[in-house]
Design a protein around this motif. Structure first.
Motif, PDB file in Angstrom:
ATOM      1  N   ALA A  36      27.108  -4.258  52.724  1.00  0.00           N
ATOM      2  CA  ALA A  36      28.303  -3.433  52.886  1.00  0.00           C
ATOM      3  C   ALA A  36      29.387  -3.809  51.885  1.00  0.00           C
ATOM      4  N   ASP A  37      29.641  -5.104  51.734  1.00  0.00           N
ATOM      5  CA  ASP A  37      30.643  -5.519  50.752  1.00  0.00           C
ATOM      6  C   ASP A  37      30.203  -5.185  49.330  1.00  0.00           C
ATOM      7  N   ALA A  38      28.921  -5.425  49.026  1.00  0.00           N
ATOM      8  CA  ALA A  38      28.424  -5.132  47.677  1.00  0.00           C
ATOM      9  C   ALA A  38      28.471  -3.635  47.390  1.00  0.00           C
ATOM     10  N   LEU A  39      28.125  -2.813  48.375  1.00  0.00           N
ATOM     11  CA  LEU A  39      28.170  -1.364  48.188  1.00  0.00           C
ATOM     12  C   LEU A  39      29.600  -0.864  47.999  1.00  0.00           C
ATOM     13  N   THR A  40      30.533  -1.436  48.735  1.00  0.00           N
ATOM     14  CA  THR A  40      31.927  -1.049  48.560  1.00  0.00           C
ATOM     15  C   THR A  40      32.380  -1.328  47.131  1.00  0.00           C
ATOM     16  N   LEU A  41      32.047  -2.511  46.634  1.00  0.00           N
ATOM     17  CA  LEU A  41      32.384  -2.862  45.257  1.00  0.00           C
ATOM     18  C   LEU A  41      31.733  -1.897  44.277  1.00  0.00           C
ATOM     19  N   ALA A  42      30.458  -1.597  44.486  1.00  0.00           N
ATOM     20  CA  ALA A  42      29.749  -0.668  43.607  1.00  0.00           C
ATOM     21  C   ALA A  42      30.384   0.714  43.619  1.00  0.00           C
ATOM     22  N   ASP A  43      30.756   1.157  44.800  1.00  0.00           N
ATOM     23  CA  ASP A  43      31.282   2.510  44.970  1.00  0.00           C
ATOM     24  C   ASP A  43      32.636   2.687  44.298  1.00  0.00           C
TER      25      ASP A  43
END
Length: 461
Positions: free
Chosen positions: A318-325
């Motif tokens: 979730a944290d990694a996806l937020t950063l990616a997004d």
């Protein structure tokens, strides 16, 4: 292990690929001694069968690989690889016609029969070598095979030698080979950089949790791959039983698979701007483990109630996806060994995925069929959203009830992404038995299908 084609064709043995229904007609064109030999051993061109026919001096004159029938081939993959494993030592050259797409996949399967995990024990090398058929790009096929081997090696390596530090080192080695850039945020810096859930999951381990960030390419559309890198999963304070913990070295299979795909993209020179994000942690037990009942804050600002510390993969993703997004890439893909529910739904051989982008779905379905890398679309079923809303916090990491576990996990991840291209793979990353082109152990799932689909998705063709 040898994952390359043979180059010396001077003594290559002609290899004929024959379907069972075509065997009689094929034998009519062969010399009588070849027919007598095949009749004597009862060769029926069964799927995966193989035989070498000697000449008058007892040396191999030709070989025949059985391709069975259409129904039999539909029940498995890589029939040429099945035959290759039974051929004696030698160099072979395919002497039969197959559709170009099928031939490319079949010779890739042959190369993959050469894979073995030999880090801790020497293994017998593959005996039969193949000359790459004319018209195929040998280097490209070898690249795919060696990239798949990277994925398998990473998954197969036990956690004592493949913790977060070693996984970071593997990424750095890959980056060095392809002139990519790597940045890493680790330990308490994760808190300072607003990646709190990655920190929470990994803080109990001896090796610090980290977010590994690889970038490559400076032109073309942007592709971001996010891979779950839980290098070992004890389950945390909700400790797994011993039988369930036995394969948890493979819980970084999502990271291993995106790294294999990234290697393919870079080595083949695909015109994209590639980013790979891997939250690398161990979910361990210690006095500072995160606890059931804790409420964690996320990079996106959503709060998450922890109802099971064994549902940790979605937290770090979730944290990694937020950063990616935050960069709004043209394509955003996550891959993770996320839920046992996915295995119950589709078994070990299919790679279930979630996507609401019709262009991605169409390209991926066509590509998966073309390269024998099967995928299965699952639904982002919005009516189940209420199941991941506990009331005390914005989200629940482990909703009660046990139903639709893979779907609710995917819905959880989707809450952290605004990008409409977002596609999530809930893979197994492990082959439980021996099959053509696949040994027992770690295996890539969905990577070759994505590689084949990306040019269409990104309008690169």
């Amino acid at each position: 292990m040898s994952l390359t084609f043979a180059t010396d064709a001077s003594d290559a043995i002609p290899l004929f690929l024959v379907e069972a229904s075509a065997l009689e007609g094929w034998m009519e064109d062969q010399p009588p001694r070849v027919v007598r030999w095949l009749d004597a051993i009862g060769f029926k061109a069964a799927l995966g069968s193989a035989v070498v026919v000697p000449n008058a001096e007892g040396q191999p004159e030709l070989a025949v690989a059985g391709f069975g029938d259409t129904q039999g081939r539909a029940r498995g993959r890589f029939p040429l690889a099945a035959a290759a494993a039974k051929l004696p030592k030698g160099t072979y050259k395919i002497a039969s016609d197959l559709p170009a797409g099928d031939l490319k996949t079949e010779v890739l399967g042959w190369l993959l029969t050469g894979y073995s995990f030999d880090r801790y024990r020497s293994q017998s090398p593959a005996k039969a070598r193949l000359i790459c058929p004319e018209g195929l790009d040998a280097k490209a096929i070898e690249t795919i095979a060696t990239s798949e081997a990277l994925t398998r090696d990473l998954i197969n390596t036990p956690a004592a030698d493949m913790g977060p530090e070693a996984l970071e080192a593997a990424v750095r080695d890959l980056a060095k080979d392809h002139e990519a850039k790597v940045d890493v945020i680790s330990g308490d810096d994760l808190l300072a950089q607003n990646l709190p859930m990655i920190h929470a999951v990994g803080r109990a381990a001896e090796q610090a949790p980290r977010l590994i960030d690889l970038r490559w390419g400076n032109a073309g559309p942007s592709v971001t791959l996010v891979g779950k890198g839980v290098c070992f999963d004890t389950g945390g304070l909700n400790l797994k039983p011993g039988a369930s913990m036995g394969l948890m070295k493979k819980d970084m299979g999502g990271a291993a698979t995106v790294l294999g795909l990234a290697r393919m993209i870079m080595a083949l020179g695909m015109r994209v701007r590639l980013r790979v994000l891997i939250p690398a942690v161990e979910n361990s037990v210690s006095g500072n483990s995160f606890r059931p009942g804790d409420i964690l804050s996320s990079r996106k600002g959503l709060t998450v109630e922890i109802n099971n510390t064994d549902a940790e993969g979605r937290l770090v993703l979730a944290d990694a996806l937020t950063l990616a997004d935050e960069e709004n890439p043209d394509v955003l893909i996550s891959m993770a060994t996320l839920t046992g529910a996915a295995r119950v739904a589709v078994g070990a051989d299919l790679a279930p995925y979630y996507s609401d982008d019709p262009k991605i779905v169409s390209a991926l379905e066509n590509a998966a069929s073309a390269v024998s890398d099967p995928v299965w679309r699952m639904p982002f079923w919005t009516p189940y959203e209420s199941q991941i809303e506990p009331g005390i916090a914005d989200l629940d990491n482990a909703p009660k009830g046990g139903f639709a576990g893979s779907i609710t996990a995917a819905l959880f991840l989707r809450r952290f992404v605004d990008n409409p291209s977002y596609t999530h793979f809930d893979i197994y990353g492990w082959h439980p038995g021996v099959a053509p082109a696949r040994t027992k152990g770690g295996v890539g799932m969905g990577a070759r299908a994505l590689l084949e689909a990306l040019p269409e998705i990104l309008d690169l063709t």
